[in-house]
Design a protein around this motif. Structure first.
Motif, short mmCIF file in Angstrom:
data_model
loop_
_atom_site.label_atom_id
_atom_site.label_comp_id
_atom_site.label_asym_id
_atom_site.label_seq_id
_atom_site.Cartn_x
_atom_site.Cartn_y
_atom_site.Cartn_z
N ALA A 102 -10.83 3.90 5.98
CA ALA A 102 -10.44 3.53 7.34
C ALA A 102 -10.47 2.04 7.60
CB ALA A 102 -11.37 4.24 8.35
N ILE A 103 -10.62 1.23 6.57
CA ILE A 103 -10.61 -0.22 6.75
C ILE A 103 -9.24 -0.76 6.32
CG2 ILE A 103 -13.09 -0.49 6.44
CD1 ILE A 103 -12.37 -1.42 3.53
N ASP A 104 -9.02 -2.03 6.57
CA ASP A 104 -7.78 -2.69 6.15
C ASP A 104 -7.82 -2.86 4.63
OD1 ASP A 104 -5.53 -4.20 5.77
OD2 ASP A 104 -6.19 -5.90 6.99
N LEU A 105 -6.93 -2.17 3.94
CA LEU A 105 -6.92 -2.21 2.48
C LEU A 105 -6.19 -3.43 1.91
CD1 LEU A 105 -6.28 1.55 1.72
CD2 LEU A 105 -8.28 0.23 1.03
N THR A 106 -5.53 -4.18 2.78
CA THR A 106 -4.69 -5.28 2.29
C THR A 106 -5.42 -6.19 1.32
OG1 THR A 106 -3.43 -5.23 4.35
CG2 THR A 106 -3.21 -7.19 2.99
N PRO A 107 -6.58 -6.79 1.68
CA PRO A 107 -7.22 -7.71 0.73
C PRO A 107 -7.72 -7.01 -0.53
CG PRO A 107 -8.64 -7.31 2.63
CD PRO A 107 -7.31 -6.71 2.96
N TRP A 108 -8.12 -5.76 -0.42
CA TRP A 108 -8.60 -5.01 -1.58
C TRP A 108 -7.49 -4.84 -2.61
CZ3 TRP A 108 -13.74 -3.23 -1.74
CH2 TRP A 108 -14.47 -3.38 -0.55
N THR A 109 -6.27 -4.58 -2.12
CA THR A 109 -5.15 -4.38 -3.04
C THR A 109 -4.61 -5.70 -3.58
OG1 THR A 109 -3.57 -4.35 -1.18
CG2 THR A 109 -4.47 -2.24 -1.89
N MET A 127 0.85 -1.18 0.00
CA MET A 127 0.00 0.00 0.00
C MET A 127 0.88 1.23 0.00
SD MET A 127 -2.86 1.07 2.81
CE MET A 127 -1.68 1.20 4.12
N PRO A 128 0.61 2.25 -0.79
CA PRO A 128 1.42 3.44 -0.78
C PRO A 128 1.45 4.07 0.59
CG PRO A 128 -0.09 3.42 -2.66
CD PRO A 128 -0.47 2.29 -1.78
N SER A 129 2.58 4.66 0.94
CA SER A 129 2.72 5.19 2.29
C SER A 129 1.71 6.29 2.56
CB SER A 129 4.15 5.71 2.49
OG SER A 129 4.43 6.74 1.56
N LYS A 134 -13.19 -0.80 -7.13
CA LYS A 134 -12.45 0.26 -7.81
C LYS A 134 -12.52 1.57 -7.02
CE LYS A 134 -12.92 -1.63 -12.48
NZ LYS A 134 -13.50 -1.43 -13.85
N TRP A 135 -13.66 1.83 -6.41
CA TRP A 135 -13.83 3.06 -5.62
C TRP A 135 -12.93 3.04 -4.40
CZ3 TRP A 135 -15.38 4.27 -0.68
CH2 TRP A 135 -15.76 5.58 -0.42
N VAL A 136 -12.94 1.92 -3.67
CA VAL A 136 -12.14 1.82 -2.45
C VAL A 136 -10.65 1.97 -2.75
CG1 VAL A 136 -11.39 0.24 -0.62
CG2 VAL A 136 -13.83 0.46 -1.15
N THR A 137 -10.20 1.38 -3.83
CA THR A 137 -8.76 1.36 -4.14
C THR A 137 -8.32 2.51 -5.04
OG1 THR A 137 -9.15 -0.17 -5.98
CG2 THR A 137 -8.59 -1.13 -3.83
N ASP A 138 -9.22 3.41 -5.38
CA ASP A 138 -8.86 4.57 -6.20
C ASP A 138 -7.76 5.37 -5.51
OD1 ASP A 138 -8.90 7.30 -7.33
OD2 ASP A 138 -10.66 6.59 -8.43
N PRO A 139 -6.66 5.68 -6.21
CA PRO A 139 -5.55 6.43 -5.59
C PRO A 139 -5.98 7.76 -5.00
CG PRO A 139 -4.88 5.54 -7.71
CD PRO A 139 -6.35 5.30 -7.61
N ASP A 140 -7.04 8.36 -5.51
CA ASP A 140 -7.51 9.64 -4.97
C ASP A 140 -8.33 9.48 -3.70
OD1 ASP A 140 -6.32 11.17 -6.96
OD2 ASP A 140 -8.05 10.98 -8.30
N ASN A 141 -8.67 8.24 -3.35
CA ASN A 141 -9.52 7.99 -2.18
C ASN A 141 -8.63 7.83 -0.96
OD1 ASN A 141 -11.73 7.52 -0.60
ND2 ASN A 141 -12.39 5.68 -1.68
N PRO A 163 -16.63 13.61 -6.44
CA PRO A 163 -15.17 13.57 -6.63
C PRO A 163 -14.45 13.06 -5.39
CG PRO A 163 -15.92 15.83 -6.31
CD PRO A 163 -17.14 14.99 -6.44
N LEU A 164 -13.41 12.26 -5.62
CA LEU A 164 -12.65 11.70 -4.51
C LEU A 164 -11.49 12.60 -4.08
CD1 LEU A 164 -12.48 7.93 -5.53
CD2 LEU A 164 -13.82 8.93 -3.67
N LYS A 165 -11.00 13.42 -4.98
CA LYS A 165 -9.85 14.25 -4.66
C LYS A 165 -10.15 15.20 -3.52
CE LYS A 165 -7.23 14.26 -8.98
NZ LYS A 165 -6.65 15.10 -10.05
#
Length: 621
Positions: free
Chosen positions: A205-212, A1-3, A194-201, A255-257
């Motif tokens: 606040a959840i564990d992103l590990t399985p999504w990525t 996951m990006p820092s 796609k929404w959860v893992t969007d770089p602009d999002n 917009p997510l930004k």
């Protein structure tokens, strides 16, 4: 996951924790948080190298669901009993009316399931958004929007021929609808991923590990989604429990930004939802009014009995108890332990105590040279009379713990018994470790005294408990001072100079919340999750635990879908914690609740799904 993503996740989790800690006795959780039913947060593990430190019961509370059948979670993999098929009662209740409830001293900041992680928010959110898999009051996973739990046995889980990848086949119940009557389909699962893992999002606040880990999702038909995972993820049921489909027609326009999705009114008063209720109004720090969603019928074959559910803000537990007594509230929970007598005397109401996946403990800061010796840590544990602390500060249903792992969990090693209160044996351990009493009675070694601070928040019960613990340690020849902080300061994130995050403490006192599957605690113990300058403070391993055996166990439990092997990994994890006394486990935490006798089918749930997990079958008489 990006820092950057990890940092946003950690900050949000801690901000939620801070808000929670503003009431009750200011307990903490996974990312230290609050109260008896507190937040559950877990960021994806960071890979930056760690710097530090030391070397390296009951059954679920409440009645069973009306007509449930148990199935093996693993089938041919083993005999762990993790799932069941729940059938809610849609025939014997009374249609109509409203139910008003409160969570003493707490109010949700959001109704967007991916932007909050505290239990009071999730309790309300789960009435509004349906999730793929639920957690029952029997501490089991059950299909909610899905028609069945995917397992190896039924073909829903398939491990790749390389032994490293995994596919999940998810079958939605037929005819699912959004609250506006439009169809809810497998394509909504793709959009949500796609929404959860969007770089602009940046605020998730959840564990992103399985999504990525997901490389793609196929949708062969409207009711089927096949998720392709780049690597095996053992706690996939946890993942499905935190997968709430989102309607693209709504969130695709926001917009997510720059946190746009966090700031939109849709985050507190969603217009299109999938749960048994819809949000009519959200008045911050006052009330949330929800009305029945009559398009929910395909999920359980019927809609909720209640016309409305209203969540009200209360200043504290005293106000919540008074609300039930006066008839302004039908149910109140998260009541303080010292108010049990008052709660039990409310007329025409039932007071009870529900077990939870939560525990109280003392966290050593292993970067402190005083705590490098395991015998010192063990001596401090043996010097505490846990039974006396429970009797003085907690409820009758509180039990001692040997290790920080909920005894409700199917992965718990119940053979690990609490350390006995034995001051004389504790003194001998300190003697043997070279800590000798001085003329003032305080032990010293190599010219350095055995003195340190015990910190927590400034809540009265925290201070009182700490003072008793300090008196136990003083009897051993250890000098301890209590240091209290505001919850914001204590649980604050790295960039806000949080005390725990920055490691500016000696021994900390707070609580944790786990779950049916304890993987939510991964980042509390993985060495790569020690907050450092190198990883920009990402991670919740505030004890600075750096143990290869623990790291291996955590990696092992994630790298297999064989639940029996995962149990073996969790057993190794607990044994390493227990043998090394990296923490001092104190006792379980519970949820004290009170409800009017007119509320029927109330079935308390110890999991993070909360006591309104079965809101569809609740009714008032």
């Amino acid at each position: 996951m990006p820092s950057k993503r990890a940092l946003h996740l950690l900050i949000l989790g801690l901000l939620v924790a801070t808000l929670l800690a503003a009431c009750g006795d200011n307990t903490a959780t996974n990312a230290p948080a609050a109260t008896t039913a507190a937040a559950t947060t877990s960021a994806a593990a960071t890979s930056a190298a760690a710097t530090s430190a030391a070397a390296t019961t009951s059954a679920a509370a409440g009645a069973t669901t009306a007509a449930s059948t148990t199935t093996a979670a693993t089938g041919s993999n083993g005999s762990l009993d993790l799932t069941e098929t729940v059938k809610f009662d849609g025939t014997s209740g009374k249609k109509g009316g409203q139910l008003v409830f409160a969570y003493a001293g707490q109010f949700p900041a959001s109704m967007q399931p991916y932007y909050t992680s505290d239990n009071v928010a999730l309790t309300n959110i789960n009435m509004v958004y349906g999730y793929l898999v639920g957690q029952s009051n029997n501490s089991k996973f059950y299909p909610y929007l899905l028609s069945e739990i995917p397992t190896l046995d039924n073909g829903g889980v398939k491990v790749g021929t390389d032994g490293k990848t995994m596919d999940l086949t998810l079958k939605l119940k037929p005819g699912l609808k959004w609250s506006d009557g439009s169809p809810l389909t497998s394509k909504d699962l793709v959009y949500t991923w796609k929404w959860v893992t969007d770089p602009d999002n940046s605020g998730v606040a959840i564990d992103l590990t399985p999504w990525t880990f997901i490389s793609g999702i196929d949708t062969p038909d409207d009711s089927t989604a096949v998720m392709h995972f780049k690597q095996i993820f053992g706690p996939y049921l946890n993942f499905l429990n935190t997968f709430w489909p989102l309607p693209e027609k709504v969130w695709g326009k926001i917009p997510l930004k720059d946190g746009g999705a966090e700031k939109t009114p849709e985050a507190t008063q969603p217009t299109v939802t999938s749960g048994p209720f819809k949000v009519d109004e959200f008045v911050a720090d006052d009330r949330i009014t929800m009305s029945r969603n009559d398009n929910f019928q395909p999920v359980w074959g019927f809609n909720a009995y209640l016309d409305k559910v209203i969540f009200r803000n209360t200043s504290d537990a005293n106000a919540a108890i008074a609300g039930v007594s006066k008839g302004d509230l039908d149910e109140a929970e998260n009541l303080d332990d010292n108010l049990l007598d008052a709660a039990s005397k409310v007329p025409n109401a039932k007071f009870d105590i529900a077990q939870q996946y939560s525990w109280e403990y003392l966290q050593f800061n292993l970067s402190n040279p005083l705590f490098q010796d395991k015998n010192v840590r063990k001596a401090l544990e043996m010097g505490i009379d846990k039974k006396a602390l429970i009797k003085q500060f907690r409820t009758p249903k509180t039990t001692e713990l040997g290790v920080n792992f909920s005894p409700l969990s199917a992965f718990a090693d119940t053979s690990l018994k609490p350390a006995k209160f034995d001051p004389e044996a504790a003194k001998k351990l300190l003697d043997d470790a070279g800590w000798k009493p001085g003329s003032d009675g305080i032990r010293a070694k190599d010219g350095k005294k055995l003195t340190f601070t015990l910190s927590s928040t400034t809540a009265p019960v925290r201070r009182a408990t700490a003072e008793v613990i300090a008196s136990y340690w003083k009897a051993l020849g250890v000098e301890v001072k209590f240091q209290g902080y505001s919850s914001t300061q204590y649980f604050g994130p790295w960039n806000s100079d949080g005390i725990l995050a920055r490691g500016r403490y000696d021994v900390g006192m707070f609580a944790q919340v786990g779950g049916i599957d304890n993987d939510g605690s991964f980042n509390n113990y993985y060495s790569g999750a020690i907050p450092t300058d190198a990883n920009k403070g990402n991670g919740n391993n505030y004890g600075r635990i750096n143990d290869p055996a623990i790291d291996k166990a955590l990696q092992d439990e994630r790298n297999t879908v064989d639940q029996t092997k995962r149990k073996d990994a969790w057993t190794s994890f607990q044994k390493a914690l227990y043998d090394n006394t990296y923490e001092i486990s104190l006792y379980t935490r519970v949820n004290n609740y009170l409800y009017n006798n007119k509320v029927k089918n109330f079935k308390p749930n110890p999991t993070t799904d909360g006591n309104y997990w079965n809101v569809v079958e609740l009714y008032v008489q």
